[in-house]
Design an enzyme around this catalytic site. Structure first.
Site, mmCIF file in Angstrom:
data_model
loop_
_atom_site.group_PDB
_atom_site.id
_atom_site.type_symbol
_atom_site.label_atom_id
_atom_site.label_comp_id
_atom_site.label_asym_id
_atom_site.label_seq_id
_atom_site.Cartn_x
_atom_site.Cartn_y
_atom_site.Cartn_z
ATOM 1 N N VAL A 17 0.871 -1.173 0.000
ATOM 2 C CA VAL A 17 0.000 0.000 0.000
ATOM 3 C C VAL A 17 0.903 1.216 0.000
ATOM 4 C CG1 VAL A 17 -2.059 -1.021 1.027
ATOM 5 C CG2 VAL A 17 -0.258 -0.149 2.516
ATOM 6 N N SER A 18 0.552 2.217 -0.827
ATOM 7 C CA SER A 18 1.416 3.381 -1.015
ATOM 8 C C SER A 18 1.430 4.335 0.159
ATOM 9 C CB SER A 18 0.985 4.151 -2.271
ATOM 10 O OG SER A 18 1.068 3.324 -3.393
ATOM 11 N N THR A 19 0.309 4.492 0.820
ATOM 12 C CA THR A 19 0.261 5.425 1.943
ATOM 13 C C THR A 19 -0.263 4.704 3.171
ATOM 14 O OG1 THR A 19 -2.026 6.122 1.574
ATOM 15 C CG2 THR A 19 -0.314 7.313 0.351
#
Length: 195
Positions: A17-19
């Site tokens: 997950v990017s954030t």
């Protein structure tokens, strides 16, 4: 991480997950459905796909063995671009490692999956060709307009003359830099030491 052993190799899952605000539950659910045990999952939290190094992905790639299967929710979880994904998959396939992307319906152990991977490699090469062509065209257009690549020049010829005059009169390089609003390195680069 502990891996589970099966008759056809290990099933390792990768989640990214990017954030920190994104929810990884959908990816976990997909890996649950694909039979990947929680202890065999590698998770990168808050790591952009654009980053070259992703700790959990790096660890999984170091742990995976020939005959194992890497399971992801979607292929974009493991790569920065189509070209990067294709290169990574080609490397893994050559090492005898299988890829399964649940959301994309891709399984490299099936004839259809192998064909899809070959198509992905073709599109990745096409993407690389387009990038090369755009870069070449952009450089040619810039050259035709009298521009060249690289960082813009900090000092023009008038600034260089002022710097040289100040240096010839005995001013120190740091003082010249402050006066002209440039770095000391720039002053050294655009002037010659006074005789």
């Amino acid at each position: 991480m502990t891996k589970t052993t099966g008759t056809t190799g290990e099933r390792l899952g990768y989640i990214r997950v990017s954030t920190g605000k994104q929810d990884e539950q959908m990816q976990h659910d997909a890996l649950d459905g694909a039979g990947v045990l929680k202890r065999s999952r590698y998770v990168d939290h808050g790591v952009s796909g654009a980053k070259t190094s992703r700790p959990a992905l790096d660890a999984m790639l170091a742990d995976v063995q020939p005959g194992d299967t890497i399971v992801v929710y979607k292929l974009d979880r493991i790569g920065r671009s189509t070209a990067h994904v294709a290169t990574l998959i080609q490397d893994l396939t050559e090492r005898g490692i299988h890829i399964q992307s649940v959301g994309d319906g891709l399984d490299s152990t099936t004839p259809t999956g192998k064909a899809m991977l070959q198509m992905l490699a073709i599109f990745a090469e096409l993407e690389r060709s387009f990038i090369r062509e755009r870069t070449t065209a952009g450089l040619a257009a810039a050259k035709a307009q009298g521009r060249v690549g690289g960082r813009p020049r900090v000092a023009d010829s008038a600034t260089a003359r002022k710097a040289q005059t100040l240096r010839d009169s005995g001013e120190s390089v740091p003082e010249i830099a402050r006066t002209l609003g440039v770095s000391a390195a720039t002053v050294y680069r655009i002037t010659k030491a006074a005789a």
